[in-house]
Design a protein around this motif. Sequence first.
Motif, short mmCIF file in Angstrom:
data_model
loop_
_atom_site.label_atom_id
_atom_site.label_comp_id
_atom_site.label_asym_id
_atom_site.label_seq_id
_atom_site.Cartn_x
_atom_site.Cartn_y
_atom_site.Cartn_z
N SER A 36 16.81 -24.56 19.45
CA SER A 36 17.37 -25.57 18.58
C SER A 36 18.68 -26.10 19.15
N SER A 37 18.99 -27.34 18.84
CA SER A 37 20.23 -27.95 19.33
C SER A 37 20.89 -28.72 18.21
N SER A 38 22.10 -29.14 18.44
CA SER A 38 22.84 -29.89 17.43
C SER A 38 23.21 -31.26 17.97
N GLU A 87 6.67 -25.10 18.51
CA GLU A 87 5.88 -26.31 18.32
C GLU A 87 4.45 -25.98 18.74
N MET A 128 10.98 -23.54 21.47
CA MET A 128 12.09 -24.45 21.75
C MET A 128 13.41 -23.91 21.19
N ASN A 153 23.16 -34.99 19.16
CA ASN A 153 22.16 -35.84 19.80
C ASN A 153 21.43 -35.15 20.94
N ILE A 154 21.69 -33.88 21.14
CA ILE A 154 21.05 -33.14 22.24
C ILE A 154 19.65 -32.73 21.80
N ARG A 155 18.67 -33.04 22.66
CA ARG A 155 17.28 -32.73 22.32
C ARG A 155 17.00 -31.24 22.55
N PRO A 156 16.12 -30.66 21.71
CA PRO A 156 15.74 -29.25 21.91
C PRO A 156 15.08 -29.05 23.28
N LYS A 157 15.31 -27.89 23.89
CA LYS A 157 14.73 -27.58 25.19
C LYS A 157 13.84 -26.35 25.10
N GLN A 158 12.81 -26.33 25.95
CA GLN A 158 11.91 -25.18 25.98
C GLN A 158 12.66 -23.96 26.51
#
Length: 257
Positions: free
Chosen positions: A234-236, A219, A232, A238-243
Amino acid sequence: MTTEYISYEFPLNERMRVFIRLEQLFLQLDHFLAGSGIWDKRATVSTLVDILQVFSRHDLKAETLKELERHSNRLNQLSNHEGIDTKRLRKILDDLNSTSKILYATNGKIDLSSMKSDLFQTISQRSSIPGGTCSFDLPSYHFWLEQEKQWQDEDLNMWINLFSPIRVAIDLILNFIRLSGAATNETAHMGFYQATLDQTQPYQILIIKLLRSTPYFVEISGGKHRFTARFMRSSSGNIRPKQAETDVEFLASYCIF
C-alpha cells in the motif's frame, strides 16, 4: 471482533459474484437501518435502491433455487458415506428444503417493477443523478424523511420484505461454500502467485488470508480455470502501489461445495 487475518474473497463464477455483492449490500443495509437520523435513512434507502437494481438485472429467484438444489443434491450424496453425522446433515437438508419452498411460493421475478410505492419508484429514478434526491427535487421524499420513525419503518419493512427470502437463501449458500474450503499454506514468490484449477471440480470461491501484520494487500484476477494473485504494498498520496519484492506467505482456501 478483530481477527488475526484479513480475508480477501474472489468469486470464481458470475453467480457467486452477484451473491457476494448482495451479501455486502444487505450488511450495509442492516448498519444504516439501525440508525435513527435523516442521513441514516437516506443511506438506507440508497442501499435499497442498489439492492433492487441488482435484482432487476438478474433473475435471483431462479439462480438461488438452482444453487439450493445443487447443494441439496450434493448433501444427499454425502448421506451414504460412513462417519457422516446424519442428524446434523438432516437438519441442514431441512433448512435447504424449507428455504426452497419459501422461494417457490413467491410470485414471479423480484425487481424494481415489484415495488408498489410511488415514492420509492421516484427515488429510484432520481438516484441515478448525482445529488438528485435533494429536497427541491423530491419534496415528497424530504417530507417522508421528516416523519416519525414508526411511519418510516412501516415503509422500509414493506420494501425490505420483498427480498428477505432470497437473503436468507444466499446467506445459507455462502455459509456452506465458505466452510467447504480447507486452508493451505502458500507462498507468492516476489509477490506473485498463479494456480490452475481442476476443471472437473465445481470451484465457487477463492479465499486468501493475510496476517494483519503483513504490509500488503492482494489483487486477484481469473476465473474457474485459473487465477493469479499479486501482493501489493500500500502507498499514500499519489504514489501507486507496487508489487512486493519479497516472498509473501499466505493462506488459501479453495471452496468447492
